[in-house]
Write a protein that holds these residues in place. Sequence first.
Motif, PDB file in Angstrom:
ATOM      1  N   THR A 362       0.580  -1.137   0.007  1.00 49.75           N
ATOM      2  CA  THR A 362       0.231  -0.070  -0.006  1.00 49.75           C
ATOM      3  C   THR A 362       0.978   1.231  -0.079  1.00 49.75           C
ATOM      4  OG1 THR A 362      -1.695  -1.077   1.202  1.00 49.75           O
ATOM      5  CG2 THR A 362      -1.740   1.149   1.270  1.00 49.75           C
ATOM      6  N   ARG A 363       1.844   1.151   0.918  1.00 47.86           N
ATOM      7  CA  ARG A 363       2.872   2.512   0.846  1.00 47.86           C
ATOM      8  C   ARG A 363       3.618   2.576  -0.555  1.00 47.86           C
ATOM      9  NH1 ARG A 363       8.470   3.241   1.749  1.00 47.86           N
ATOM     10  NH2 ARG A 363       8.939   1.219   2.252  1.00 47.86           N
ATOM     11  N   ARG A 365       2.203   1.949  -3.375  1.00 47.26           N
ATOM     12  CA  ARG A 365       1.182   2.368  -4.233  1.00 47.26           C
ATOM     13  C   ARG A 365       0.907   3.900  -4.205  1.00 47.26           C
ATOM     14  NH1 ARG A 365      -4.086   3.450  -3.819  1.00 47.26           N
ATOM     15  NH2 ARG A 365      -4.158   2.474  -1.612  1.00 47.26           N
ATOM     16  N   LYS A 366       0.904   4.272  -2.781  1.00 42.26           N
ATOM     17  CA  LYS A 366       0.577   5.752  -2.645  1.00 42.26           C
ATOM     18  C   LYS A 366       1.930   6.599  -2.827  1.00 42.26           C
ATOM     19  CE  LYS A 366      -2.831   5.084   0.998  1.00 42.26           C
ATOM     20  NZ  LYS A 366      -3.197   5.042   2.401  1.00 42.26           N
ATOM     21  N   GLU A 367       3.194   5.963  -2.397  1.00 47.49           N
ATOM     22  CA  GLU A 367       4.161   7.018  -2.509  1.00 47.49           C
ATOM     23  C   GLU A 367       5.123   7.009  -3.877  1.00 47.49           C
ATOM     24  OE1 GLU A 367       7.360   6.328   0.478  1.00 47.49           O
ATOM     25  OE2 GLU A 367       5.708   6.411   2.103  1.00 47.49           O
ATOM     26  N   ASN A 369       3.698   5.100  -6.743  1.00 44.52           N
ATOM     27  CA  ASN A 369       2.513   4.747  -7.879  1.00 44.52           C
ATOM     28  C   ASN A 369       2.702   3.306  -8.436  1.00 44.52           C
ATOM     29  OD1 ASN A 369       0.393   5.170  -9.594  1.00 44.52           O
ATOM     30  ND2 ASN A 369       1.834   6.162 -11.223  1.00 44.52           N
ATOM     31  N   GLN A 390      -6.725  -4.683  -5.538  1.00 44.78           N
ATOM     32  CA  GLN A 390      -5.979  -3.557  -5.377  1.00 44.78           C
ATOM     33  C   GLN A 390      -6.030  -2.637  -6.688  1.00 44.78           C
ATOM     34  OE1 GLN A 390      -5.254  -2.365  -2.285  1.00 44.78           O
ATOM     35  NE2 GLN A 390      -6.452  -4.056  -2.072  1.00 44.78           N
TER      36      GLN A 390
END
Length: 558
Positions: A362-363, A365-367, A369, A390
């Motif tokens: 998840t990190r 993906r957020k940080e 992409n 996801q």
Amino acid sequence: MHKEKKSSTAKAVSKVTSWRNGSAGFFQWLEDVKPLVPSSKGGFEVYAPGPLERAEIEKAIDGDYRTIVFCWPRRHGKTLVTALIIVWRFLTRKTQTIGIIANSEKQIVDTAFKTVASILRKTPYTADLIKSGSIIIADTGTIQYPALDNIIKGYSNNPAALYGKKLTIAQVSELHAAANDASYQVVASSTIDTEDGLVLIDSTVGPRSSPLFALYSIAERGDDETLFFSHIQYQDLKDAMDNAPHWIKPSALKSRAAQMLPAEFAQQHLNQWTSGQSSLFPPEVLDKCRDKYRLDIPSIVGGAAYIVGAGLDRAYGFSVHGDNTVTTCVIKTLQGEDDHYYVLASDKISFSSAAGIRKAFTRYRKEFNLTRAVIESYNSQDIAAWCGDQPFDHEVVHATADKQANAFVALYNAAAEGRLHIHPSFEKLLSEMGTLEYRIVNASTGRNGQQAPRFEAAKGCHDDHVYSLAWAVYSLREFELNPYEINGIHCHGSGPAIRLCLLNDGEMIPPCAETCRSMLTAHNLYKSYLARGSLTPLSFDEFVQTKLKNIGAHTLPR
């Protein structure tokens, strides 16, 4: 008429007799019979040895040897030569009992047997003998010549099944890959009570622990005067490209060298002996990977296109072997025309927990992409199910010999060419890379049954971080990047000049470019390109025409 027939028969007998006289007879037989063998271009062609191969064959046949080893690189015709010697003896001598030993305990008809049978079937001289019934080829793995009381039979590689056989010729392929020399020793002993008994071995080299190396050592010491060991090898790729047989193209060798690990290429195509284990990332390669960079995407890519991937190597919680679960995140971007990989994260997951893995992904993906992840199938069903919900793609990979080889060859090539960048803060990853080893094994599940590399940490070390990195890089294998991407070109100009604009496939920059957002974006990307410090930077016009790719809409005024 009776006298003419008798004279013709006498000539035929005389010709066959002339074929028996050592290497001169063998090459005379080649000249007269013109045996047809598989061609590199497809179909069949008359066998014509190269000068190096011819010299080795002459020494082998004329030396009164009882064991002949043709240890040549791959695709050099070593199996073909042994097959031709077998056919030659089969046609020119009597009471020959020839055993062809397969590589497998389960099969009896292998490559060498099929090669012998195909030569007999395709060569006009022997094809006539088959047609007349003089030579009989059975589907059960036997070839007979009753008039000469000769037989060729295929056997499985099983010492118990081979024990007690009496042979005049025993042929064994790829001895370097045998787990032991039990079958070889049995068939070699089966020829000792025959005056012209002969053991033929065709093989590439292997590790120094192989049975083949033991024979090589005996030959080098001169301990057995009845052993002939023909060893053709090359010093390096250039030597092989310059001196390989004509049917092996230099471009093909170069391609193999690029796609194989160094020890694997050295063993199979240079025919050099290797140690049992080889370091995948020796110090000089690992030093190329160490690089200081900011762990944020804009500073790494400088406006160039990129894609982000992740890999998971999962262990069971509280593993008795001390294995760890590791997730890794990498970015793939273009520098010039080459793909470069930068490690963004390499995280050990406490207790191998699913929650920890999900948090790491998840990190990413957020940080960063995150676009795609590869999950090794071992103990990862729950993570694969979660990834299905996801916004990034995922792939479950079974770590077969083929997939491991593909992943690690790509990783090695990137490292050796200076295209893999690892920040000093990822100390554990660098440490594990320094202790990762590989060895070439005979893997029936890998590379179409051929030999394949096996990757594992040195004794007492771990490889979890390296495997995770390999899967992360592997996840991006199918993505082709454009050097610089602009997300749409929208023209709001007027007049005939817009059709001549550089962004509209023209060759000029019109006055309206000063207020055009698309042109300003193109100039900003060009500044990022210049900031990378190319020794011979392109002009802006050349940059737009060769490196800038529009990945969005292209609108023009009506």
